[in-house]
Design an enzyme around this catalytic site. Structure first.
Site, mmCIF file in Angstrom:
data_model
loop_
_atom_site.group_PDB
_atom_site.id
_atom_site.type_symbol
_atom_site.label_atom_id
_atom_site.label_comp_id
_atom_site.label_asym_id
_atom_site.label_seq_id
_atom_site.Cartn_x
_atom_site.Cartn_y
_atom_site.Cartn_z
ATOM 1 N N GLY A 181 -20.137 42.992 32.564
ATOM 2 C CA GLY A 181 -20.450 42.740 31.164
ATOM 3 C C GLY A 181 -19.725 43.592 30.138
ATOM 4 N N GLU B 240 -27.593 40.619 33.548
ATOM 5 C CA GLU B 240 -27.414 39.421 32.720
ATOM 6 C C GLU B 240 -25.981 38.926 32.781
ATOM 7 O OE1 GLU B 240 -25.420 42.281 30.403
ATOM 8 O OE2 GLU B 240 -27.398 42.491 31.300
ATOM 9 N N ASP B 241 -25.011 39.849 32.962
ATOM 10 C CA ASP B 241 -23.605 39.446 33.044
ATOM 11 C C ASP B 241 -23.348 38.599 34.290
ATOM 12 O OD1 ASP B 241 -24.127 41.613 34.690
ATOM 13 O OD2 ASP B 241 -22.479 42.840 33.975
ATOM 14 N N TYR B 242 -23.878 39.037 35.431
ATOM 15 C CA TYR B 242 -23.721 38.279 36.678
ATOM 16 C C TYR B 242 -24.364 36.895 36.553
ATOM 17 C CZ TYR B 242 -25.019 36.628 41.330
ATOM 18 O OH TYR B 242 -25.233 35.836 42.436
ATOM 19 N N GLY C 180 -22.266 34.612 34.268
ATOM 20 C CA GLY C 180 -21.066 34.177 34.972
ATOM 21 C C GLY C 180 -21.368 33.140 36.040
#
Length: 406
Positions: free
Chosen positions: A206, A231-233, A236
């Site tokens: 992120g 949240e980034d994973y 994506g």
């Protein structure tokens, strides 16, 4: 001696992993766009850059200022804070005063919609974003002037849903910061490049995520990830599940870590370990087996120390120093070569940290305490009495049942 050769064999697999990391990183640094085909000429689409802020990161003013100096026709900067008492507020006020002609918005709005404090900053910032392209960038990131131009070109291809970047740890001046940068510039960057290039598994970090509003809203927006630690994973993965490509750009961004204590380093990677354990399940064990330095020292702990066990540990440690130095050189990390002697020590610490997520499912982040579950889902942490154990047990059972179905 059978036990020794068992661990020596596992160590060899770790060394093979080191070689694959070198090849992967080299592919992206020698030819940053390899595997992505010919890129289209950029149409210079306008970009909204969202910067969630909390506290004073190392070099915060310089980090934020680097985004005011981008060579790009049209973009806006949206700095998001929870309240004006945050020390970062004074910094962004100075930034706005220094760059009056730059399109800068400071959003101060308390938001507690979710358990992820970063997403709570992003939700109000997103409401103010004017443009279709959204770039999420952390406050400890420092970039070059051509950063936005380089990554925005990928979005001219409608099949691309998200662009992330390789990360380079820089500016370490304390032991903890040096350890952090060594880990970023070896295990983290090596794993991200390896997973993307050879396993076709996009691993989004992120620090830098460029996407379209339409794509983000198609997966439910920021509110859909408000209770996830990673949240980034999740973003994506969900964009990838829409049939869109998740691209890893070879453009390096700087993750500035100057003054860290060892405790902060340990806490950071304990949290990250718990995150990867809950996301990867049994795959998490590959991290232990790929830590060749840690595995090479085990025979000296469970068996009488001998010349051959000392030789194994010394040889593997030396190879790891060379490995980290080479990758650092390819990343142009500008670290004192003598600091790479810390690499085996760092890997031993990471080896001990690996076991913590197996025993504990609680995480502390930005002054908050949570229980972490499957896919890094966060749950409120009950602070008192026997109520603490109920959620822990329920979460553990749910997690194990979820893994058994996959």
């Amino acid at each position: 001696m059978i036990l020794f050769w068992f661990f020596a064999g596992i160590t060899c697999f770790g060394i093979i992993g080191y070689l694959l990391q070198i090849v992967s990183v080299r592919a992206y640094t020698v030819s940053p766009n390899s595997g992505e085909g010919e890129r289209l000429s950029s149409t210079f689409q306008s970009v909204s850059i969202l910067k969630p802020l909390k506290g004073l990161d190392d070099g915060l003013f310089d980090n934020l200022e680097s985004f005011c100096q981008l060579d790009y026709p049209e973009y806006e900067l949206i700095f998001a804070l929870q309240n004006q008492n945050d020390p970062a507020y004074k910094v962004v006020k100075k930034i706005k005063e220094k760059y009056p002609l730059r399109d800068i918005t400071i959003v101060v709005e308390y938001c507690n919609e979710g358990l992820n404090p970063k997403v709570n900053n992003l939700i109000p910032a997103y409401k103010r974003a004017k443009y279709e392209l959204i770039l999420i960038s952390d406050s400890n990131v420092r970039v070059e002037k051509d950063y936005l131009e380089d990554i925005a070109q990928y979005m001219d291809d409608p099949s691309v849903g998200l662009v992330s970047n390789m990360i380079r740890g820089v500016s370490g001046r304390s032991l903890g910061a040096l350890m952090e940068n060594l880990h970023l510039n070896s295990f983290i960057v090596g794993s991200v490049c390896f997973l993307d290039k050879y396993l076709k598994m996009p691993c989004v970090v992120g620090k830098s995520m460029l996407m379209r509003k339409t794509g983000l809203e198609a997966i439910g927006g920021f509110r859909s990830v408000k209770d996830f630690l990673a949240e980034d994973y999740i973003i994506g993965k969900r964009i990838h599940d829409l049939g869109k490509r998740v691209v890893l750009s070879g453009h390096l961004i700087n993750n500035v870590n100057e003054y860290w204590g060892i405790k902060r380093f340990v806490n950071r990677h304990t949290r990250w370990g718990k995150l990867r354990w809950q996301i990867g399940g049994a795959k998490y064990f590959s991290e232990l087996f790929s830590n060749a330095v840690f595995m090479s020292f085990i025979p000296m702990v469970i068996m009488p120390i001998s010349k051959v066990s000392l030789l194994l540990a010394a040889t593997v440690s030396s190879l790891k120093i060379v490995h980290d130095f080479y990758i650092g050189h390819k990343l142009r990390a500008d670290m004192n070569p003598l600091m790479y002697l810390l690499s085996p020590v760092k890997d031993l610490i990471i080896g001990f940290i690996w076991f913590v997520p197996i025993l504990s499912s609680t995480v502390a982040w930005r002054g908050n305490r949570y229980i972490i579950g499957k896919d890094s889902m966060l749950y409120p942490y009950p602070e008192k009495g026997t109520a603490v154990w109920g959620p822990r047990i329920v979460t553990a059972i749910k997690t194990r049942l979820a893994w058994s179905k996959t």
